[in-house]
Design a protein around this motif. Structure first.
Motif, mmCIF file in Angstrom:
data_model
loop_
_atom_site.group_PDB
_atom_site.id
_atom_site.type_symbol
_atom_site.label_atom_id
_atom_site.label_comp_id
_atom_site.label_asym_id
_atom_site.label_seq_id
_atom_site.Cartn_x
_atom_site.Cartn_y
_atom_site.Cartn_z
ATOM 1 N N TRP A 36 44.009 -6.465 3.417
ATOM 2 C CA TRP A 36 43.393 -5.198 3.799
ATOM 3 C C TRP A 36 44.466 -4.108 3.715
ATOM 4 N N PHE A 37 44.085 -2.977 3.173
ATOM 5 C CA PHE A 37 44.931 -1.801 3.093
ATOM 6 C C PHE A 37 44.138 -0.612 3.625
ATOM 7 N N ARG A 38 44.820 0.495 3.872
ATOM 8 C CA ARG A 38 44.128 1.720 4.278
ATOM 9 C C ARG A 38 44.831 2.931 3.687
ATOM 10 N N GLN A 39 44.050 3.997 3.537
ATOM 11 C CA GLN A 39 44.600 5.237 3.001
ATOM 12 C C GLN A 39 44.054 6.413 3.797
ATOM 13 N N ALA A 40 44.951 7.097 4.480
ATOM 14 C CA ALA A 40 44.596 8.290 5.241
ATOM 15 C C ALA A 40 44.682 9.506 4.323
ATOM 16 N N ARG A 45 48.310 4.763 0.088
ATOM 17 C CA ARG A 45 47.639 3.562 0.580
ATOM 18 C C ARG A 45 48.693 2.622 1.156
ATOM 19 N N GLU A 46 48.400 2.072 2.338
ATOM 20 C CA GLU A 46 49.376 1.226 3.012
ATOM 21 C C GLU A 46 48.778 -0.110 3.428
ATOM 22 N N PHE A 47 49.648 -1.091 3.494
ATOM 23 C CA PHE A 47 49.267 -2.442 3.886
ATOM 24 C C PHE A 47 48.857 -2.484 5.350
#
Length: 124
Positions: A36-40, A45-47
């Motif tokens: 799963w990653f996320r991008q604010a 995009r970060e782990f």
């Protein structure tokens, strides 16, 4: 090849919980290590977390350790991300992906077959 579809994102108050799902197509899902990653907004995009194909091993970013839990149900071809004690800084689009090789990698280049993402917004 596997296709991934994330769901479960929504607006939630700080301190609340959400469970994200990542549904996969294809018979070989159980052989993939997943992440799963996320991008604010305005950020890279970060782990966030990853899980071994067996489900027995998991690894987390320091920013979510102790609050988020990654799990999987290979019979349902689904990976989950349980998010508790949410903070406004957790606001982001959350993506799942398959690992190109091995387990425990945290960089974008080590993952492929990205889903379209699901928006999580945490209000203060």
């Amino acid at each position: 090849q596997v296709q991934l579809v994330e769901s479960g994102g929504r607006l939630v108050q700080a301190g609340g919980s959400l469970r994200l799902s990542c549904a996969a197509s294809g018979r070989t899902f159980s052989s993939y290590n997943m992440g799963w990653f996320r991008q604010a907004p305005g950020k890279e995009r970060e782990f966030v977390a990853c899980i071994h194909w067996s489900g027995r091993n998991t690894y987390y970013a320091d920013s979510v350790k102790g609050r988020f839990t990654i799990s999987r149900d290979n019979a349902k071809n689904t990976v989950y991300l349980q998010m508790n004690s949410l903070k406004p800084e957790d606001t982001a689009v959350y993506y799942c992906a398959t690992a190109r090789r091995g387990y425990g990698f945290t960089t974008l280049g080590e993952y492929e077959n990205w889903g379209q993402g699901t928006q999580v917004t945490v209000s203060s």
